[in-house]
Design an enzyme around this catalytic site. Structure first.
Site, mmCIF file in Angstrom:
data_model
loop_
_atom_site.group_PDB
_atom_site.id
_atom_site.type_symbol
_atom_site.label_atom_id
_atom_site.label_comp_id
_atom_site.label_asym_id
_atom_site.label_seq_id
_atom_site.Cartn_x
_atom_site.Cartn_y
_atom_site.Cartn_z
ATOM 1 C CB SER A 71 -0.857 -0.010 1.264
ATOM 2 O OG SER A 71 -1.419 1.259 1.495
ATOM 3 C CE LYS A 101 -1.567 -4.184 3.236
ATOM 4 N NZ LYS A 101 -1.921 -5.487 2.656
ATOM 5 C CE1 TYR A 143 -3.982 -2.358 5.421
ATOM 6 C CE2 TYR A 143 -3.398 -0.024 5.346
ATOM 7 C CZ TYR A 143 -3.702 -1.208 4.696
ATOM 8 O OH TYR A 143 -3.709 -1.242 3.333
HETATM 9 N N1 UFG Z 1 -12.726 11.169 3.412
HETATM 10 C C1 UFG Z 1 -13.732 12.037 3.789
HETATM 11 N N2 UFG Z 1 -14.885 11.495 4.311
HETATM 12 C C2 UFG Z 1 -15.070 10.161 4.467
HETATM 13 C C3 UFG Z 1 -14.030 9.287 4.065
HETATM 14 C C4 UFG Z 1 -12.873 9.836 3.542
HETATM 15 O O1 UFG Z 1 -13.594 13.263 3.664
HETATM 16 O O2 UFG Z 1 -16.129 9.747 4.954
HETATM 17 C C5 UFG Z 1 -11.502 11.729 2.813
HETATM 18 C C6 UFG Z 1 -10.251 11.435 3.611
HETATM 19 O O3 UFG Z 1 -10.053 12.396 4.605
HETATM 20 C C7 UFG Z 1 -9.187 11.439 2.514
HETATM 21 C C8 UFG Z 1 -9.928 10.898 1.294
HETATM 22 O O4 UFG Z 1 -11.304 11.099 1.565
HETATM 23 O O5 UFG Z 1 -8.776 12.759 2.239
HETATM 24 C C9 UFG Z 1 -9.688 9.420 1.058
HETATM 25 O O6 UFG Z 1 -9.956 8.688 2.242
HETATM 26 P P1 UFG Z 1 -10.089 7.097 2.230
HETATM 27 O O7 UFG Z 1 -10.441 6.680 3.634
HETATM 28 O O8 UFG Z 1 -10.974 6.638 1.139
HETATM 29 O O9 UFG Z 1 -8.610 6.620 1.845
HETATM 30 P P2 UFG Z 1 -7.217 6.943 2.535
HETATM 31 O O10 UFG Z 1 -6.415 7.690 1.537
HETATM 32 O O11 UFG Z 1 -7.357 7.511 3.878
HETATM 33 O O12 UFG Z 1 -6.693 5.453 2.755
HETATM 34 C C10 UFG Z 1 -6.386 4.637 1.664
HETATM 35 C C11 UFG Z 1 -6.610 3.173 2.022
HETATM 36 C C12 UFG Z 1 -5.656 2.724 3.094
HETATM 37 C C13 UFG Z 1 -4.267 3.096 2.747
HETATM 38 C C14 UFG Z 1 -4.180 4.555 2.424
HETATM 39 C C15 UFG Z 1 -2.802 5.011 2.033
HETATM 40 O O13 UFG Z 1 -7.929 2.971 2.486
HETATM 41 O O14 UFG Z 1 -5.741 1.329 3.201
HETATM 42 O O15 UFG Z 1 -5.068 4.855 1.347
HETATM 43 O O16 UFG Z 1 -2.502 4.615 0.773
HETATM 44 F F1 UFG Z 1 -3.457 2.813 3.786
#
Ligand code: UFG
Length: 334
Positions: A126, A154, A150
């Site tokens: 990841s 990785k 998590y």
């Molecule tokens: N976000 C919101 N509201 C929500 C969910 C997410 O505003 O309800 C925002 C987050 O703050 C972020 C973006 O949307 O800016 C993406 O969030 P995600 O939770 O979809 O994804 P992340 O980038 O936080 O995490 C993903 C994977 C993880 C991995 C990470 C780093 O889910 O497994 O990318 O690569 F570790």
């Protein structure tokens, strides 16, 4: 007949799309999954999409005897290893479960592979391994780190696989660092369908679009980004699946360890994604700006040069195609 590939976690989101790609390309596929975050129906959907059959084992990677049996009963040429727990927040609450499941599970798999002389593996890593201190775009030789259990699993599994190669140079290891996979197969039959309230942006927006959740909570609009909301490198899951095929071909033909980013190299903000999804579903979706989510970084996107150079691979789908395919799955399945 092409090689036989064991896909761990093959009923999951990325695993199922990769299984389709493998079957469509003529590989023999064996799937192992314990359905901890997936549904048995997905297996029939894979058969329906491809018109092809494959062997399936309902088994936990923690059960070494069970995993060894799969290698006894099939001549496995290479493994694509997806199986693992993946919720960042949950990993903070249940670190022992995450370390045990992801790390011990991977160790059992590697033991079974060693015992059976199978030394080719594509591992589902990841972009989280780039941690919080590297500048974007992330390049594969940057130092790795993590901020939650998590992420550490990785980082650690990458290290374990590097050490396995050091101990035996016959191994071939591909560490694929995914950015943010979204979208769904064009058929609308398989996609991302997490249990409970989604943590990730796309399934959350999907639940708002079908009326199961009242609004999207946007976690922060004061980041140093064009519109203040978090920027991520969203990649269509089918592009990701095709990246696995390229990585598989590479490990079948080469020895060594390579970490490779699978992203588009382009960043989109939370509001870009929301507005693209609104176009796809044809309605405005309510949202509210909330405080930042702990552990989030402002911007995350890939340098994609290595995937192009090593695999001849690059992502093809635009954000609008990703949200359109995502909605096509969500409207029929949520
Ligand atoms: N976000 C919101 N509201 C929500 C969910 C997410 O505003 O309800 C925002 C987050 O703050 C972020 C973006 O949307 O800016 C993406 O969030 P995600 O939770 O979809 O994804 P992340 O980038 O936080 O995490 C993903 C994977 C993880 C991995 C990470 C780093 O889910 O497994 O990318 O690569 F570790």
């Amino acid at each position: 007949m092409k090689e036989t590939i064991l896909v761990t976690g093959g009923a999951g989101f990325i695993g199922s799309h990769t299984a389709v790609e493998l079957l469509d390309s003529g590989y023999s596929v064996v799937i192992v999954d314990n359905f901890s975050n997936s549904k048995p129906e997905v297996l029939d959907k894979i058969r329906q999409i491809t018109g092809k059959d494959f062997k399936f084992y309902e088994e936990d990677l923690l059960n070494l005897d069970g995993i060894s049996k799969i290698f006894d009963e099939n001549k496995i040429d290479a493994v694509i290893h997806f199986a693992g727990l993946k919720a960042v927040g949950e990993s903070v609450e249940k670190p022992v479960e995450y370390y045990h499941n992801n790390i011990t599970g991977s160790l059992m798999l590697i033991k079974a592979m060693k015992k059976h002389g199978c030394k080719k593996i594509v591992f589902s890593s990841s972009a989280t391994v780039y941690g919080v201190n590297n500048p974007v775009p992330f390049v594969e030789d940057m130092p790795t780190s993590a901020t939650n259990p998590y992420g550490y699993t990785k980082v650690m599994i990458e290290q374990i696989l590097r050490d396995v190669y050091v101990s035996d140079n016959e191994w071939s290891v591909s560490l694929l660092r995914y950015f943010n996979p979204i979208g769904a197969h064009k058929s609308g039959l398989i996609g991302e369908d997490p249990n409970g309230i989604p943590n990730n942006l796309l399934p959350y927006i999907g639940k708002v679009a079908v009326g199961q959740l009242p609004q999207l909570n946007v976690f922060g609009d004061d980041y140093d980004t064009p519109d203040g909301t978090g920027v991520r490198d969203y990649i269509h899951v089918c592009d990701l699946a095709s990246g696995h095929l390229c990585a598989l071909k590479y490990v079948l033909e080469n020895k060594g360890v390579e970490a490779v980013n699978l992203g588009t190299g382009k960043g989109s903000s939370v509001l870009d994604v929301l507005h693209s999804f609104e176009k796809a579903c044809g309605k405005e979706l309510p949202y509210e700006i909330k405080p930042r989510r702990a552990g989030d970084i402002a911007t995350c996107y890939a340098n994609t040069d290595k995937a192009k150079r090593l695999f001849g691979w690059e992502a093809k789908h635009s954000l609008d195609e990703m949200t359109a395919d995502g909605w096509n799955f969500i409207k029929n399945n949520f």
